[in-house]
Design an enzyme around this catalytic site. Structure first.
Site, PDB file in Angstrom:
ATOM      1  N   HIS A  44       1.164  -1.075   0.039  1.00  0.00           N
ATOM      2  CA  HIS A  44       0.019   0.127  -0.048  1.00  0.00           C
ATOM      3  C   HIS A  44       0.927   1.148   0.042  1.00  0.00           C
ATOM      4  O   HIS A  44       2.184   1.156  -0.019  1.00  0.00           O
ATOM      5  CB  HIS A  44      -0.946  -0.079   1.226  1.00  0.00           C
ATOM      6  CG  HIS A  44      -0.031   0.019   2.435  1.00  0.00           C
ATOM      7  ND1 HIS A  44       0.300  -1.170   2.916  1.00  0.00           N
ATOM      8  CD2 HIS A  44       0.066   0.886   3.406  1.00  0.00           C
ATOM      9  CE1 HIS A  44       0.906  -1.037   4.109  1.00  0.00           C
ATOM     10  NE2 HIS A  44       0.896   0.497   4.492  1.00  0.00           N
ATOM     11  N   THR A  47       3.617   5.415  -3.237  1.00  0.00           N
ATOM     12  CA  THR A  47       4.863   5.591  -4.173  1.00  0.00           C
ATOM     13  C   THR A  47       5.876   4.592  -3.708  1.00  0.00           C
ATOM     14  O   THR A  47       6.117   4.008  -2.523  1.00  0.00           O
ATOM     15  CB  THR A  47       5.537   6.825  -4.010  1.00  0.00           C
ATOM     16  OG1 THR A  47       5.794   7.347  -2.600  1.00  0.00           O
ATOM     17  CG2 THR A  47       4.750   7.970  -4.720  1.00  0.00           C
ATOM     18  N   ARG A  48       6.800   4.019  -4.768  1.00  0.00           N
ATOM     19  CA  ARG A  48       7.761   3.263  -4.523  1.00  0.00           C
ATOM     20  C   ARG A  48       9.074   3.744  -5.518  1.00  0.00           C
ATOM     21  O   ARG A  48       8.527   4.312  -6.392  1.00  0.00           O
ATOM     22  CB  ARG A  48       7.562   1.654  -4.794  1.00  0.00           C
ATOM     23  CG  ARG A  48       6.500   1.304  -3.983  1.00  0.00           C
ATOM     24  CD  ARG A  48       7.091   1.030  -2.438  1.00  0.00           C
ATOM     25  NE  ARG A  48       6.322  -0.165  -1.665  1.00  0.00           N
ATOM     26  CZ  ARG A  48       5.318   0.466  -1.117  1.00  0.00           C
ATOM     27  NH1 ARG A  48       4.733   1.802  -1.056  1.00  0.00           N
ATOM     28  NH2 ARG A  48       4.397  -0.318  -0.166  1.00  0.00           N
ATOM     29  N   LYS A 266       9.031  12.009   1.468  1.00  0.00           N
ATOM     30  CA  LYS A 266       9.202  10.821   2.236  1.00  0.00           C
ATOM     31  C   LYS A 266      10.621  10.412   2.533  1.00  0.00           C
ATOM     32  O   LYS A 266      11.444  10.422   1.289  1.00  0.00           O
ATOM     33  CB  LYS A 266       8.254   9.823   1.198  1.00  0.00           C
ATOM     34  CG  LYS A 266       8.522   8.400   1.786  1.00  0.00           C
ATOM     35  CD  LYS A 266       7.261   7.739   1.012  1.00  0.00           C
ATOM     36  CE  LYS A 266       7.581   6.354   0.701  1.00  0.00           C
ATOM     37  NZ  LYS A 266       6.373   5.653  -0.084  1.00  0.00           N
ATOM     38  N   HIS A 270      15.850   2.010   6.149  1.00  0.00           N
ATOM     39  CA  HIS A 270      15.667   0.809   5.645  1.00  0.00           C
ATOM     40  C   HIS A 270      15.916  -0.366   6.494  1.00  0.00           C
ATOM     41  O   HIS A 270      16.531  -1.376   6.211  1.00  0.00           O
ATOM     42  CB  HIS A 270      16.752   0.589   4.351  1.00  0.00           C
ATOM     43  CG  HIS A 270      16.466  -0.518   3.491  1.00  0.00           C
ATOM     44  ND1 HIS A 270      15.448  -0.997   2.974  1.00  0.00           N
ATOM     45  CD2 HIS A 270      17.563  -1.270   2.956  1.00  0.00           C
ATOM     46  CE1 HIS A 270      15.464  -2.192   2.217  1.00  0.00           C
ATOM     47  NE2 HIS A 270      17.010  -2.442   2.355  1.00  0.00           N
ATOM     48  N   CYS A 313       4.225   0.270   7.475  1.00  0.00           N
ATOM     49  CA  CYS A 313       4.283  -0.584   6.399  1.00  0.00           C
ATOM     50  C   CYS A 313       5.235  -1.950   6.848  1.00  0.00           C
ATOM     51  O   CYS A 313       5.495  -1.661   8.114  1.00  0.00           O
ATOM     52  CB  CYS A 313       5.062   0.003   5.331  1.00  0.00           C
ATOM     53  SG  CYS A 313       4.685  -0.999   3.597  1.00  0.00           S
ATOM     54  N   LYS A 346       9.176  -2.708  -7.237  1.00  0.00           N
ATOM     55  CA  LYS A 346       9.702  -2.456  -8.723  1.00  0.00           C
ATOM     56  C   LYS A 346       9.794  -3.675  -9.595  1.00  0.00           C
ATOM     57  O   LYS A 346       9.667  -3.687 -10.752  1.00  0.00           O
ATOM     58  CB  LYS A 346      11.030  -1.598  -8.684  1.00  0.00           C
ATOM     59  CG  LYS A 346      12.133  -2.667  -8.099  1.00  0.00           C
ATOM     60  CD  LYS A 346      13.417  -1.642  -8.062  1.00  0.00           C
ATOM     61  CE  LYS A 346      13.684  -1.153  -6.725  1.00  0.00           C
ATOM     62  NZ  LYS A 346      13.446  -1.818  -5.556  1.00  0.00           N
TER      63      LYS A 346
HETATM   64  C1  LIG Z   1       7.775   1.457   3.652  1.00  0.00           C
HETATM   65  C2  LIG Z   1       8.327   0.621   2.421  1.00  0.00           C
HETATM   66  C3  LIG Z   1       9.082   1.203   1.405  1.00  0.00           C
HETATM   67  C4  LIG Z   1       9.222   0.313   0.330  1.00  0.00           C
HETATM   68  N1  LIG Z   1       9.890   0.743  -0.830  1.00  0.00           N
HETATM   69  C5  LIG Z   1      10.278   0.194  -2.070  1.00  0.00           C
HETATM   70  C6  LIG Z   1      10.726   0.803  -3.126  1.00  0.00           C
HETATM   71  O1  LIG Z   1      10.970   2.086  -2.971  1.00  0.00           O
HETATM   72  N2  LIG Z   1      11.038   0.009  -3.939  1.00  0.00           N
HETATM   73  C7  LIG Z   1      10.600  -1.176  -4.285  1.00  0.00           C
HETATM   74  O2  LIG Z   1      10.857  -1.763  -5.011  1.00  0.00           O
HETATM   75  N3  LIG Z   1       9.852  -1.948  -3.057  1.00  0.00           N
HETATM   76  C8  LIG Z   1       9.803  -1.129  -1.880  1.00  0.00           C
HETATM   77  N4  LIG Z   1       9.168  -1.771  -0.967  1.00  0.00           N
HETATM   78  C9  LIG Z   1       9.062  -3.200  -0.948  1.00  0.00           C
HETATM   79  C10 LIG Z   1       7.569  -3.673  -1.553  1.00  0.00           C
HETATM   80  O3  LIG Z   1       6.702  -2.683  -1.507  1.00  0.00           O
HETATM   81  C11 LIG Z   1       7.490  -4.998  -0.890  1.00  0.00           C
HETATM   82  O4  LIG Z   1       8.504  -6.113  -1.501  1.00  0.00           O
HETATM   83  C12 LIG Z   1       6.185  -5.729  -1.985  1.00  0.00           C
HETATM   84  O5  LIG Z   1       4.953  -4.689  -1.769  1.00  0.00           O
HETATM   85  C13 LIG Z   1       5.816  -7.007  -1.461  1.00  0.00           C
HETATM   86  O6  LIG Z   1       4.640  -7.529  -1.965  1.00  0.00           O
HETATM   87  P1  LIG Z   1       3.918  -8.803  -1.589  1.00  0.00           P
HETATM   88  O7  LIG Z   1       2.824  -8.885  -2.509  1.00  0.00           O
HETATM   89  O8  LIG Z   1       5.079  -9.847  -1.284  1.00  0.00           O
HETATM   90  O9  LIG Z   1       3.472  -8.644  -0.218  1.00  0.00           O
HETATM   91  P2  LIG Z   1       1.959  -7.595   0.327  1.00  0.00           P
HETATM   92  O10 LIG Z   1       1.747  -6.598  -0.257  1.00  0.00           O
HETATM   93  O11 LIG Z   1       2.058  -7.649   1.895  1.00  0.00           O
HETATM   94  O12 LIG Z   1       1.019  -8.986  -0.148  1.00  0.00           O
HETATM   95  C14 LIG Z   1       0.497 -10.018   0.474  1.00  0.00           C
HETATM   96  C15 LIG Z   1      -0.898 -10.306   0.517  1.00  0.00           C
HETATM   97  O13 LIG Z   1      -1.336 -11.387   0.968  1.00  0.00           O
HETATM   98  C16 LIG Z   1      -2.419 -11.489   1.743  1.00  0.00           C
HETATM   99  N5  LIG Z   1      -2.647 -12.687   2.731  1.00  0.00           N
HETATM  100  C17 LIG Z   1      -1.606 -12.996   3.595  1.00  0.00           C
HETATM  101  N6  LIG Z   1      -2.202 -14.188   4.169  1.00  0.00           N
HETATM  102  C18 LIG Z   1      -3.226 -14.366   3.452  1.00  0.00           C
HETATM  103  C19 LIG Z   1      -4.334 -15.384   4.078  1.00  0.00           C
HETATM  104  N7  LIG Z   1      -4.064 -16.459   4.855  1.00  0.00           N
HETATM  105  N8  LIG Z   1      -5.589 -15.395   3.177  1.00  0.00           N
HETATM  106  C20 LIG Z   1      -5.630 -14.560   2.442  1.00  0.00           C
HETATM  107  N9  LIG Z   1      -4.809 -13.527   2.011  1.00  0.00           N
HETATM  108  C21 LIG Z   1      -3.505 -13.536   2.631  1.00  0.00           C
HETATM  109  C22 LIG Z   1      -2.093 -10.206   2.691  1.00  0.00           C
HETATM  110  O14 LIG Z   1      -3.471  -9.651   3.179  1.00  0.00           O
HETATM  111  C23 LIG Z   1      -1.569  -9.239   1.512  1.00  0.00           C
HETATM  112  O15 LIG Z   1      -2.589  -8.479   0.966  1.00  0.00           O
HETATM  113  C24 LIG Z   1       9.012  -1.120   0.195  1.00  0.00           C
HETATM  114  C25 LIG Z   1       8.194  -1.472   1.378  1.00  0.00           C
HETATM  115  C26 LIG Z   1       7.709  -0.834   2.288  1.00  0.00           C
HETATM  116  C27 LIG Z   1       7.125  -1.339   3.519  1.00  0.00           C
HETATM  117  O1  LIG Z   2      13.898  -0.640  -3.295  1.00  0.00           O
HETATM  118  C1  LIG Z   2      14.208   0.424  -3.286  1.00  0.00           C
HETATM  119  O2  LIG Z   2      14.590   1.139  -4.132  1.00  0.00           O
HETATM  120  C2  LIG Z   2      14.134   1.039  -2.142  1.00  0.00           C
HETATM  121  C3  LIG Z   2      15.204   2.280  -1.796  1.00  0.00           C
HETATM  122  C4  LIG Z   2      16.303   1.536  -1.306  1.00  0.00           C
HETATM  123  C5  LIG Z   2      15.941   0.677   0.238  1.00  0.00           C
HETATM  124  C6  LIG Z   2      14.660  -0.203  -0.197  1.00  0.00           C
HETATM  125  N1  LIG Z   2      13.926   0.300  -0.741  1.00  0.00           N
END
Ligand SMILES: Cc1cc2nc3c(=O)[nH]c(=O)nc-3n(C[C@H](O)[C@H](O)[C@H](O)COP(=O)(O)OP(=O)(O)OC[C@H]3O[C@@H](n4cnc5c(N)ncnc54)[C@H](O)[C@@H]3O)c2cc1C
Ligand SMILES: O=C(O)[C@@H]1CCCC=N1
Length: 381
Positions: A44, A47-48, A266, A270, A313, A346
């Site tokens: 959620h 931005t990323r 923002k 990390h 997050c 990304k």
């Molecule tokens: C503050 C922050 C900044 C970041 N900045 C960057 C960035 O600049 N660039 C970048 O590339 N990445 C960034 N990231 C990392 C990136 O956002 C994550 O790696 C990515 O969103 C992970 O996605 P996901 O689908 O694995 O997890 P999630 O988005 O958590 O999705 C998992 C989903 O599974 C669901 N789920 C879990 N268990 C169950 C269940 N039992 N039944 C049904 N549903 C379930 C959850 O509810 C959730 O919706 C950042 C992350 C954070 C927290």
């Molecule tokens: O993945 C990214 O680019 C950002 C910035 C560096 C640390 C983690 N997320």
């Protein structure tokens, strides 16, 4: 009805896996425990950062395709998902980590500008470059509009005949040639299963007898007020940045230009403190915020060094901070995407592509050995 594939978790990785499956005409069900959209996982927020600046060639190669797939989604969904800003990378000039990224960018011919100290402030106003630090700008990097991207991937999935059931928590998985997935309100069957459960992956995988060394961290997402509105703004071409090895803290600090909340930039740390994903908002550990305040006072003098907004997050980290993209060691029709370690957004389109390929029984487009589960053997913690 028997689905070709069930995907558990509608974060960015599960949504893109479902998107690719539906585009390959596979009857797919995407299950999500919370009502969409939600802000309780990792995907959620507005931005990323998107960048190719990585030390390892395997990430750079995946990002080359990822940019193309992001552009394809922009066209399919008719929405703007990427804004070009550039990425400023700062870190100890003679340090190993800074040199490794610099040389891998040059080796992979990533458009890069090296800023010498005497010209730094002319290009990047309002930032103090730490003594001994070097600065490189990756010119093609930028910002992804995260919430919008997630909605777009899910919408295209549905346009291609995919089904989303949200507000349904998966409570049991019975492996087999036909896998049975039980939620708190129904039972579904599929030939293949993809588990992309983000911070809940460890718990969910334990239902299948698999223990992965995943750790969940709560991240304080901090926004800082510009003293002069616009001074670090996306509209004034201020870039995203990563500060390697800041003096104030052990891990990197990164930031995005002011954009989603006008007048607020923002800037985050990390790293975070360990949390239970269901208890995330009960925790109020703000130690990292003090380190950020110190860094901002020293290096970003145009920001008020007290956060104006703090959101939450989660990261799900592996011991080596590389992803897990693999088949379940005991059940070849269960595919796992987990442990994106705070840098996976990304890669969403490419991660979705390889998880889709594996679940269709194809060879993945990339060598996935850096992401294999077997690398944890003998070092499960
Ligand atoms: C503050 C922050 C900044 C970041 N900045 C960057 C960035 O600049 N660039 C970048 O590339 N990445 C960034 N990231 C990392 C990136 O956002 C994550 O790696 C990515 O969103 C992970 O996605 P996901 O689908 O694995 O997890 P999630 O988005 O958590 O999705 C998992 C989903 O599974 C669901 N789920 C879990 N268990 C169950 C269940 N039992 N039944 C049904 N549903 C379930 C959850 O509810 C959730 O919706 C950042 C992350 C954070 C927290
Ligand atoms: O993945 C990214 O680019 C950002 C910035 C560096 C640390 C983690 N997320």
């Amino acid at each position: 009805m028997v689905y070709e594939c069930i995907v558990i978790g509608a974060g960015i990785q599960g949504s893109f896996t479902a998107y690719h499956l539906a585009k390959n005409n596979k009857k797919t069900l995407l299950l999500e425990q919370f009502v969409l959209p939600h802000s309780r996982g990792s995907s959620h927020g507005q931005t990323r950062i998107i960048r190719k600046a990585y030390e390892h060639d395997f990430y750079i190669h995946m990002m080359q395709e990822s940019y193309k797939l992001w552009a394809e989604l922009e066209k399919e969904a008719g929405v703007k998902l990427y804004r070009h800003t550039g990425l400023l990378l700062m870190g100890p000039e003679n340090g190993k980590d800074f040199q490794l990224i610099k040389s891998s960018m040059q080796r992979n011919k990533i458009p890069t500008v090296v800023l010498e100290r005497h010209e730094f402030s002319q290009h990047i106003p309002n930032v103090n470059l730490t003594s001994g630090d070097g600065a490189i700008v990756e010119t093609t990097a930028g910002v992804l509009y995260a919430d919008r991207a997630l909605r777009a991937a899910q919408a295209v999935f549905q346009t291609h005949g995919g089904t989303i059931k949200d507000g349904e928590k998966v409570i049991n998985i019975e492996p087999g040639d036909l896998i049975t997935v039980t939620t708190d309100s129904g039972t579904y069957q599929a030939k293949n299963l993809v588990i992309t459960a983000g911070p809940w992956a460890k718990t969910l995988l334990s239902h299948t007898g698999l223990q992965l060394p995943l750790q969940v961290l709560r991240i304080n997402v901090c926004y800082w007020k510009e003293k002069i509105p616009g001074s670090y703004s996306i509209n004034n071409r201020f870039p995203c940045f990563i500060q390697m090895q800041p003096k104030e803290a052990e891990h990197d600090i990164y930031g995005l230009p002011s954009n989603e909340y006008p007048g607020l930039m923002k800037v985050c740390y990390h790293m975070g403190s360990e949390t239970d994903p269901d208890e995330r908002d009960r925790q109020t550990d703000r130690r990292e915020v003090d380190a950020l305040s110190g860094y901002i006072s020293r290096c970003f003098p145009g920001l008020v060094p007290v956060p104006a907004v703090v959101e939450s997050c989660m990261y799900t980290i592996t011991p080596d901070k590389h992803f897990v993209l693999d088949r379940h060691p005991s059940y070849s029709n269960i595919v796992i995407g987990a442990g994106f370690s705070g840098h996976g957004f990304k890669f969403g389109p490419v991660v979705g592509k390889v998880l889709c390929e594996m679940s269709m029984g194809q060879n993945p487009s990339y060598d996935l050995s850096p992401f294999s589960i077997h690398r944890f053997n003998g070092n499960p913690k």
